[in-house]
Design a protein around this motif. Structure first.
Motif: not given
Length: 179
Positions: A80-91
């Motif tokens: 599986q490949i996942l492409l998502r928007r990292a809106t809540g990323h810790r960094r």
């Protein structure tokens, strides 16, 4: 994480020399159970989920949402490949950017499928969202993932501690659409 916004989903299947990236189907459910329950796959991902729980909880067509590609080899799901928007990323360096993730069944490791599939997904993203930088996070102890990140053109932004391990955050600069 959120989807990629205005991107039309699902796209037409993406074909490489050996693989097809496509939306999930009901026939992929057993492979998703195997992937999510695999101790080998989840060595650096917080551990596997219990197979019985997955059998009960997964819908008939698992992971059917924008940004989730099944990687198909000869008509069978291998990853599986996942492409998502990292809106809540810790960094902060990653927040709001497109985020690449991937998981492959152990039997598919070592054949270059992850590099081939990720490169195809990143090419699709460059066409769908021109000028979009992409981030990738992995444990620095995951040597295979670190090699793949370098091969795909990700360079280190920072290292940080999370989930009781050192994490590596890399970024791939924006690419122009393929002709």
């Amino acid at each position: 994480m959120e989807d990629l916004g205005t991107v039309s989903w699902p796209p037409a299947p993406i074909r490489t020399d050996r693989l097809v990236l496509r939306a999930s189907e009901a026939r992929d459910r057993p492979a998703f159970v195997e992937l999510l329950a695999s101790p080998e796959v989840h060595t650096y991902l917080g551990g596997p989920r219990p197979r019985a729980e997955l059998e009960r909880a997964l819908p008939e067509v698992p992971e059917r949402w924008p940004g989730s590609f099944v990687v198909d080899l000869d008509g069978a799901m291998i990853g599986q490949i996942l492409l998502r928007r990292a809106t809540g990323h810790r960094r902060p360096a990653a927040a709001g950017k497109a985020d690449l993730g991937y998981m492959f069944l152990p039997r598919a490791w070592g054949s270059g499928y992850a590099a081939e599939a990720c490169a195809a997904a990143l090419g699709w993203l460059a066409d769908a969202l021109p000028g979009e930088p992409v981030v990738l996070t992995t444990q620095s102890a995951n040597a295979g993932s670190m090699r793949l990140a370098a091969r795909l053109g990700f360079t280190e932004v920072e290292r940080f501690e999370a989930w009781d391990a050192e994490q590596w955050l890399g970024m791939r600069p924006p690419r122009t659409p393929s002709g």
